[in-house]
Design a protein around this motif. Sequence first.
Motif, mmCIF file in Angstrom:
data_model
loop_
_atom_site.group_PDB
_atom_site.id
_atom_site.type_symbol
_atom_site.label_atom_id
_atom_site.label_comp_id
_atom_site.label_asym_id
_atom_site.label_seq_id
_atom_site.Cartn_x
_atom_site.Cartn_y
_atom_site.Cartn_z
ATOM 1 N N ARG A 1 0.601 -1.249 0.265
ATOM 2 C CA ARG A 1 0.055 0.292 0.070
ATOM 3 C C ARG A 1 0.498 1.243 -0.007
ATOM 4 N N ARG A 2 1.789 1.173 0.915
ATOM 5 C CA ARG A 2 3.186 2.703 0.660
ATOM 6 C C ARG A 2 3.458 2.848 -0.376
ATOM 7 N N LEU A 3 4.366 1.376 -1.434
ATOM 8 C CA LEU A 3 4.705 1.537 -2.375
ATOM 9 C C LEU A 3 3.826 2.024 -3.095
ATOM 10 N N LEU A 4 2.091 1.915 -3.475
ATOM 11 C CA LEU A 4 0.972 2.309 -4.270
ATOM 12 C C LEU A 4 1.047 3.599 -3.741
ATOM 13 N N ALA A 5 1.207 4.036 -3.429
ATOM 14 C CA ALA A 5 0.366 5.229 -2.636
ATOM 15 C C ALA A 5 2.552 6.290 -3.458
ATOM 16 N N THR A 6 3.114 5.942 -3.240
ATOM 17 C CA THR A 6 4.114 6.408 -3.765
ATOM 18 C C THR A 6 4.027 6.692 -5.638
ATOM 19 N N ILE A 7 4.184 5.113 -5.946
ATOM 20 C CA ILE A 7 3.542 5.802 -7.347
ATOM 21 C C ILE A 7 2.943 6.562 -7.455
ATOM 22 N N PHE A 8 2.015 6.643 -7.234
ATOM 23 C CA PHE A 8 0.715 7.179 -7.635
ATOM 24 C C PHE A 8 0.898 8.730 -6.752
ATOM 25 N N SER A 9 2.320 9.217 -6.254
ATOM 26 C CA SER A 9 2.775 10.540 -5.800
ATOM 27 C C SER A 9 2.297 11.212 -6.657
ATOM 28 N N GLY A 10 2.581 11.785 -8.509
ATOM 29 C CA GLY A 10 2.851 12.317 -8.910
ATOM 30 C C GLY A 10 4.399 12.200 -9.163
ATOM 31 N N GLU A 11 5.251 12.076 -8.586
ATOM 32 C CA GLU A 11 6.285 11.882 -9.067
ATOM 33 C C GLU A 11 6.913 11.233 -9.939
ATOM 34 N N TYR A 12 5.731 10.187 -10.583
ATOM 35 C CA TYR A 12 6.625 9.155 -12.083
ATOM 36 C C TYR A 12 5.088 9.854 -13.026
ATOM 37 N N ASP A 13 5.660 9.472 -13.655
ATOM 38 C CA ASP A 13 5.120 9.721 -15.547
ATOM 39 C C ASP A 13 4.017 8.334 -14.838
ATOM 40 N N ALA A 14 2.956 8.864 -15.998
ATOM 41 C CA ALA A 14 1.665 7.570 -16.190
ATOM 42 C C ALA A 14 2.391 5.927 -16.799
ATOM 43 N N LEU A 15 3.009 6.434 -17.746
ATOM 44 C CA LEU A 15 3.843 4.957 -17.901
ATOM 45 C C LEU A 15 4.590 4.134 -17.568
ATOM 46 N N THR A 16 5.729 5.105 -16.579
ATOM 47 C CA THR A 16 6.281 4.679 -15.600
ATOM 48 C C THR A 16 5.618 4.220 -14.337
ATOM 49 N N VAL A 17 4.615 4.352 -14.490
ATOM 50 C CA VAL A 17 3.614 4.301 -13.389
ATOM 51 C C VAL A 17 3.046 2.938 -13.653
ATOM 52 N N HIS A 18 2.361 2.632 -14.823
ATOM 53 C CA HIS A 18 1.730 1.597 -15.236
ATOM 54 C C HIS A 18 2.925 0.461 -15.215
ATOM 55 N N LYS A 19 4.244 0.257 -15.297
ATOM 56 C CA LYS A 19 5.142 -0.326 -15.826
ATOM 57 C C LYS A 19 5.828 -1.211 -14.107
ATOM 58 N N LEU A 20 5.635 0.195 -12.826
ATOM 59 C CA LEU A 20 5.997 0.055 -12.058
ATOM 60 C C LEU A 20 5.327 -1.288 -11.116
ATOM 61 N N LYS A 21 4.138 -0.784 -11.333
ATOM 62 C CA LYS A 21 2.481 -1.575 -10.998
ATOM 63 C C LYS A 21 2.832 -2.935 -11.550
ATOM 64 N N ASP A 22 2.757 -2.752 -12.146
ATOM 65 C CA ASP A 22 2.796 -4.614 -12.766
ATOM 66 C C ASP A 22 4.042 -5.089 -11.916
ATOM 67 N N VAL A 23 5.101 -5.384 -12.405
ATOM 68 C CA VAL A 23 5.704 -5.406 -11.454
ATOM 69 C C VAL A 23 5.838 -5.892 -9.600
ATOM 70 N N ILE A 24 4.948 -4.382 -9.300
ATOM 71 C CA ILE A 24 4.857 -4.329 -7.848
ATOM 72 C C ILE A 24 3.759 -5.767 -7.400
ATOM 73 N N ASP A 25 2.889 -5.188 -8.377
ATOM 74 C CA ASP A 25 1.445 -6.113 -8.302
ATOM 75 C C ASP A 25 1.691 -7.762 -8.865
ATOM 76 N N THR A 26 3.149 -8.402 -9.083
ATOM 77 C CA THR A 26 3.221 -9.926 -9.368
ATOM 78 C C THR A 26 4.566 -9.835 -8.276
ATOM 79 N N MET A 27 4.974 -9.300 -8.398
ATOM 80 C CA MET A 27 5.194 -9.471 -6.243
ATOM 81 C C MET A 27 4.929 -9.963 -5.038
ATOM 82 N N GLU A 28 4.095 -8.962 -4.997
ATOM 83 C CA GLU A 28 2.803 -8.762 -4.383
ATOM 84 C C GLU A 28 2.617 -10.734 -4.089
ATOM 85 N N ALA A 29 1.840 -10.937 -5.733
ATOM 86 C CA ALA A 29 1.046 -12.059 -5.872
ATOM 87 C C ALA A 29 2.858 -12.923 -5.143
#
Length: 203
Positions: free
Chosen positions: A155-183
């Motif tokens: 949840r903290r990672l999601l807050a970080t990547i959606f904080s506005g620090e990253y562009d939309a494409l990078t957010v999508h990439k990072l979320k895929d990676v993080i979601d898979t690790m969480e799985a």
Amino acid sequence: MRLSPRDTVFFDLFAATAANVREGVGLLSEALDSAADRSAIAERLKEVEHHGDEHTHEIVRRVNSTFVTPFDREDIYRLSGGLDDVLDDVEAALDLMVLYRVGDLPSGVGDLVDVLDRAAELTAEAMTRLRSVDELSDYWIEVNRLENQADQTYRRLLATIFSGEYDALTVHKLKDVIDTMEAAVDGFETVANIVEQIAVKGS
């Protein structure tokens, strides 16, 4: 419940499978450094995943050819499949990092992989003691605690990547990676729950 040694090869195969999963998690951890040759590490991880598939196939073959198994056949299938699923997610997470050409990762990703590493360590140790499955309560309790810890980190990672620090494409990439690790973390909890259910059935 102390499992009888009807076909002790199952215990050896589960121990080898879990050790293989732990090796895979170690490679994922190695790849967190943005300066690492992630493509080369990913190739090594594919080999580890291939060995995992071989273990899974051997377990299935043994179940199908063994008259008396150390515990329920369905539980053997579930436990084998659960370990296989974890390694698949670990391999997929690194594969996505390579395919997406992910550079630096948010610092919290390291915390998530630390949880994976600890869960892998506990699981590898537990699989060497399946003969006395009722003595593994500390294992499944701790893996469940780690999964709760990983949820908070996620949840903290999601807050970080959606904080506005990253562009939309990078957010999508990072979320895929993080979601898979969480799985993968969830997968370790599933394996621990299966072990607990085996113990309850035999009590």
